[in-house]
Structure formats: C-alpha cells, structure tokens
Design a protein around this motif. Sequence first.
Motif, PDB file in Angstrom:
ATOM      1  N   LYS A   1       0.869  -1.171   0.000  1.00  0.00           N
ATOM      2  CA  LYS A   1       0.000   0.000   0.000  1.00  0.00           C
ATOM      3  C   LYS A   1       0.909   1.225   0.000  1.00  0.00           C
ATOM      4  O   LYS A   1       1.668   1.442   0.943  1.00  0.00           O
ATOM      5  CB  LYS A   1      -0.922   0.012   1.212  1.00  0.00           C
ATOM      6  CG  LYS A   1      -1.847   1.220   1.237  1.00  0.00           C
ATOM      7  CD  LYS A   1      -2.825   1.160   2.397  1.00  0.00           C
ATOM      8  CE  LYS A   1      -2.092   1.424   3.683  1.00  0.00           C
ATOM      9  NZ  LYS A   1      -2.970   1.542   4.843  1.00  0.00           N
TER      10      LYS A   1
ATOM     11  N   ARG B   1      -2.682   0.104  -3.995  1.00  0.00           N
ATOM     12  CA  ARG B   1      -2.573  -1.141  -3.242  1.00  0.00           C
ATOM     13  C   ARG B   1      -2.317  -2.264  -4.243  1.00  0.00           C
ATOM     14  O   ARG B   1      -2.474  -2.075  -5.440  1.00  0.00           O
ATOM     15  CB  ARG B   1      -3.869  -1.424  -2.474  1.00  0.00           C
ATOM     16  CG  ARG B   1      -4.198  -0.321  -1.480  1.00  0.00           C
ATOM     17  CD  ARG B   1      -5.508  -0.532  -0.741  1.00  0.00           C
ATOM     18  NE  ARG B   1      -6.640  -0.599  -1.647  1.00  0.00           N
ATOM     19  CZ  ARG B   1      -7.562  -1.563  -1.643  1.00  0.00           C
ATOM     20  NH1 ARG B   1      -7.482  -2.571  -0.795  1.00  0.00           N
ATOM     21  NH2 ARG B   1      -8.562  -1.537  -2.490  1.00  0.00           N
ATOM     22  N   SER B   2      -1.924  -3.412  -3.745  1.00  0.00           N
ATOM     23  CA  SER B   2      -1.703  -4.525  -4.667  1.00  0.00           C
ATOM     24  C   SER B   2      -2.065  -5.841  -4.006  1.00  0.00           C
ATOM     25  O   SER B   2      -2.147  -5.954  -2.779  1.00  0.00           O
ATOM     26  CB  SER B   2      -0.252  -4.567  -5.129  1.00  0.00           C
ATOM     27  OG  SER B   2       0.584  -4.956  -4.065  1.00  0.00           O
ATOM     28  N   ASN B   3      -2.283  -6.810  -4.865  1.00  0.00           N
ATOM     29  CA  ASN B   3      -2.364  -8.197  -4.449  1.00  0.00           C
ATOM     30  C   ASN B   3      -1.506  -8.977  -5.441  1.00  0.00           C
ATOM     31  O   ASN B   3      -0.794  -8.376  -6.240  1.00  0.00           O
ATOM     32  CB  ASN B   3      -3.818  -8.691  -4.377  1.00  0.00           C
ATOM     33  CG  ASN B   3      -4.549  -8.583  -5.694  1.00  0.00           C
ATOM     34  OD1 ASN B   3      -3.994  -8.797  -6.774  1.00  0.00           O
ATOM     35  ND2 ASN B   3      -5.827  -8.233  -5.623  1.00  0.00           N
TER      36      ASN B   3
ATOM     37  N   TYR C   1      -2.591  -4.165  -9.435  1.00  0.00           N
ATOM     38  CA  TYR C   1      -2.456  -2.944  -8.647  1.00  0.00           C
ATOM     39  C   TYR C   1      -3.811  -2.270  -8.648  1.00  0.00           C
ATOM     40  O   TYR C   1      -4.516  -2.266  -9.662  1.00  0.00           O
ATOM     41  CB  TYR C   1      -1.397  -2.022  -9.256  1.00  0.00           C
ATOM     42  CG  TYR C   1      -0.026  -2.651  -9.223  1.00  0.00           C
ATOM     43  CD1 TYR C   1       0.764  -2.568  -8.084  1.00  0.00           C
ATOM     44  CD2 TYR C   1       0.448  -3.352 -10.323  1.00  0.00           C
ATOM     45  CE1 TYR C   1       2.012  -3.167  -8.054  1.00  0.00           C
ATOM     46  CE2 TYR C   1       1.693  -3.950 -10.294  1.00  0.00           C
ATOM     47  CZ  TYR C   1       2.472  -3.853  -9.159  1.00  0.00           C
ATOM     48  OH  TYR C   1       3.695  -4.445  -9.115  1.00  0.00           O
TER      49      TYR C   1
ATOM     50  N   TYR D   1     -11.702   1.428   1.448  1.00  0.00           N
ATOM     51  CA  TYR D   1     -11.289   2.123   0.229  1.00  0.00           C
ATOM     52  C   TYR D   1     -12.415   2.137  -0.793  1.00  0.00           C
ATOM     53  O   TYR D   1     -13.199   1.204  -0.876  1.00  0.00           O
ATOM     54  CB  TYR D   1     -10.084   1.424  -0.412  1.00  0.00           C
ATOM     55  CG  TYR D   1      -8.880   1.384   0.491  1.00  0.00           C
ATOM     56  CD1 TYR D   1      -7.991   2.453   0.525  1.00  0.00           C
ATOM     57  CD2 TYR D   1      -8.637   0.298   1.317  1.00  0.00           C
ATOM     58  CE1 TYR D   1      -6.892   2.435   1.360  1.00  0.00           C
ATOM     59  CE2 TYR D   1      -7.544   0.279   2.160  1.00  0.00           C
ATOM     60  CZ  TYR D   1      -6.673   1.349   2.174  1.00  0.00           C
ATOM     61  OH  TYR D   1      -5.582   1.337   2.998  1.00  0.00           O
TER      62      TYR D   1
END
Length: 91
Positions: free
Chosen positions: A2, A12-14, A18, A34
């Motif tokens: 983040k 943010r990412s997983n 993104y 968010y």
Amino acid sequence: MKIKINEDYVIRSNQYQYVLSKPKGPDKNGMEQYNDIGYFPTIAKALEAFAEYHIRTSDISSFEELASEVKMVRELLAGIKSKLEVEHETN
C-alpha cells in the motif's frame, strides 16, 4: 503493498494487480476502507490512471486552473518516477 500517492489516493496490490483507491476511513473494527477507482497490471498504468482520474474529478473551472493542476500532477509523477529510478539503480 500500500503506497500513498498523495493525501487522497493510494496504490494497493495483491498477487494479481495494482489497485488505485481513495481511502474512505476506518470501518467499525478500525480497518481502513477504500473506494476502488480501477485495477491495473502495472504501477505505471495505475499512476497514469491516477493522473487522468484526478484531473477529471477536480473542481476546475478555467483553462488556467487546468494548466496549474496538470503541472502539479506532472511534478508529482516526476518525483515518483525519480524515486523509482533511484531505488532501481541501487538494487
């Protein structure tokens, strides 16, 4: 991950993408919530989307204000790019 872009936006990412988001405050358990703006395959695409979204949703009413806002966003992104290049060179 983040990363705060500015006071109003974060990336943010997983493991797959993104996410460009706007924080909207904590929920009843204190976890940050968010409003997701978009999902992107690269940080560069997320930053491009930030620039477009920020300009489009700004309360701009003249070409002078538009020029000023575009300049501010370009300077912000140039600073981010500069940080990424410095970090990349040291690795």
